[in-house]
Design a protein around this motif. Structure first.
Motif, mmCIF file in Angstrom:
data_model
loop_
_atom_site.group_PDB
_atom_site.id
_atom_site.type_symbol
_atom_site.label_atom_id
_atom_site.label_comp_id
_atom_site.label_asym_id
_atom_site.label_seq_id
_atom_site.Cartn_x
_atom_site.Cartn_y
_atom_site.Cartn_z
ATOM 1 N N LYS A 138 0.826 -1.221 0.000
ATOM 2 C CA LYS A 138 0.000 0.000 0.000
ATOM 3 C C LYS A 138 0.856 1.267 0.000
ATOM 4 O O LYS A 138 0.319 2.363 0.097
ATOM 5 N N GLN A 139 2.165 1.094 -0.086
ATOM 6 C CA GLN A 139 3.068 2.258 -0.184
ATOM 7 C C GLN A 139 3.802 2.183 -1.521
ATOM 8 O O GLN A 139 4.965 1.758 -1.580
ATOM 9 N N PRO A 140 3.115 2.561 -2.611
ATOM 10 C CA PRO A 140 3.730 2.405 -3.941
ATOM 11 C C PRO A 140 5.052 3.152 -4.094
ATOM 12 O O PRO A 140 5.895 2.756 -4.881
ATOM 13 N N THR B 278 11.376 -2.535 -16.504
ATOM 14 C CA THR B 278 10.941 -1.192 -16.888
ATOM 15 C C THR B 278 9.421 -1.109 -16.867
ATOM 16 O O THR B 278 8.858 -0.122 -16.403
ATOM 17 N N GLU B 279 8.758 -2.175 -17.379
ATOM 18 C CA GLU B 279 7.290 -2.145 -17.477
ATOM 19 C C GLU B 279 6.636 -1.985 -16.113
ATOM 20 O O GLU B 279 5.745 -1.160 -15.932
ATOM 21 N N ASN B 280 7.091 -2.791 -15.139
ATOM 22 C CA ASN B 280 6.475 -2.712 -13.811
ATOM 23 C C ASN B 280 6.778 -1.386 -13.126
ATOM 24 O O ASN B 280 5.906 -0.800 -12.480
ATOM 25 N N ASN B 281 8.018 -0.905 -13.270
ATOM 26 C CA ASN B 281 8.357 0.389 -12.660
ATOM 27 C C ASN B 281 7.548 1.515 -13.295
ATOM 28 O O ASN B 281 7.086 2.425 -12.603
ATOM 29 N N LYS C 15 4.821 3.951 -11.378
ATOM 30 C CA LYS C 15 4.965 5.413 -11.464
ATOM 31 C C LYS C 15 3.672 6.047 -11.996
ATOM 32 O O LYS C 15 3.176 7.034 -11.437
ATOM 33 N N ILE C 16 3.107 5.452 -13.046
ATOM 34 C CA ILE C 16 1.863 6.002 -13.615
ATOM 35 C C ILE C 16 0.723 5.911 -12.606
ATOM 36 O O ILE C 16 -0.039 6.868 -12.425
ATOM 37 N N ALA C 17 0.603 4.763 -11.940
ATOM 38 C CA ALA C 17 -0.485 4.582 -10.971
ATOM 39 C C ALA C 17 -0.371 5.622 -9.855
ATOM 40 O O ALA C 17 -1.373 6.222 -9.438
#
Lengths: 202, 61
Positions: free
Chosen positions: A29-31, A40-43, A47-49
């Protein structure tokens, strides 16, 4: 896509494309704390979320002020403030859209992130941002449900339920709601026939 | 020949599935269970589950 879930019902969405994925952080819960090694995709998605959530919270606050400042008193005394509020609301919408467009065109995330954003946005559209209704409905109607990316996305049910929730709660008479629901229904029925045929073949 | 082909496809699929793994550390979830769920259209499948150790380390494959 996969969902990582812990015992306290915290969740995070992950792409399992890379063979060995490594995650370090404190809490799901602490993105801000989550870092993926060599992904790269997950990072990008984290970041976008995170930024979309910040933008949406700020946008809600600005829209509250926008409504408050629509009173004649403020129109007379604070026209510059009203103009600034409207500009910032627009800037936030542009920033959110640009972040999605800037994802690498050939990545799964380029397809997935706008869909996921729509899913998380639809309840908020009904609660706080009814001006978005036509945009959300148009985005749903433009979706190609035969896209193979849907297979492992986990988005189908949430997208369809979210869309019908929008239609049911948009404050129109029932006959109009039913008419709106029927617009995309034939395509969805065809899609379900397509799914059944796949199941039959397997 | 057909059986061999089916066996090879099954084996390669199993190997590909096994190749995907997730490990890491989530300090504030130490001692909790953790699971990874995948999707196939409307269905969900638990791909792996485990328990984080006392320092929050885990491995799912």
């Amino acid at each position: 896509m996969t969902i990582l879930k812990t015992q306290d019902n915290s969740t995070a969405i992950l792409v399992l494309g890379e063979e060995k994925l490594s995650l370090k952080g404190t809490h799901l819960k602490q993105p801000d704390s989550l870092i993926f090694k060599n992904s790269t995709e997950n990072n990008s998605f984290v970041k976008i979320a995170k930024n979309t959530s910040l933008n949406n919270n700020a946008s809600s606050a600005w829209r509250y002020l926008d409504k408050l400042y629509s009173a004649p008193y403020f129109k007379e005394h604070s026209p510059k403030v009203i103009s600034s509020i409207k500009k910032e609301i627009q800037s936030i919408a542009v920033r959110n859209a640009t972040a999605l467009q800037n994802l690498p065109k050939d990545s799964y995330m380029h397809w997935y992130a706008p869909m996921q954003t729509l899913v998380s946005q639809m309840p908020n559209t009904i609660r706080n941002d009814r001006e978005r209704l036509p945009k959300d409905i148009a985005q749903f109607r433009a979706i190609d449900f035969t896209n193979a990316n849907f297979k492992t996305s986990g988005l189908l049910q949430e997208l369809i339920e979210g869309h019908y929730f929008l239609l049911e709660n948009m404050g129109q008479p029932l006959d109009s709601v039913y008419a709106q629901m029927n617009i995309r229904q034939p395509l969805l029925i065809n899609f379900h026939h397509h799914l059944l045929s796949i199941k039959f073949l397997i | 020949m057909k059986k061999l082909l089916v066996a090879l496809i099954t084996l390669s699929t199993a190997l590909a599935a096994n190749a995907q793994s997730l490990k890491g550390q989530l300090k504030n979830h130490a001692g909790q269970t953790i699971s990874l769920t995948g999707f196939q259209y409307y269905n969900t499948n638990i791909l792996a589950n485990s328990t984080l150790d006392s320092l929050g380390f885990f491995s799912l494959s």
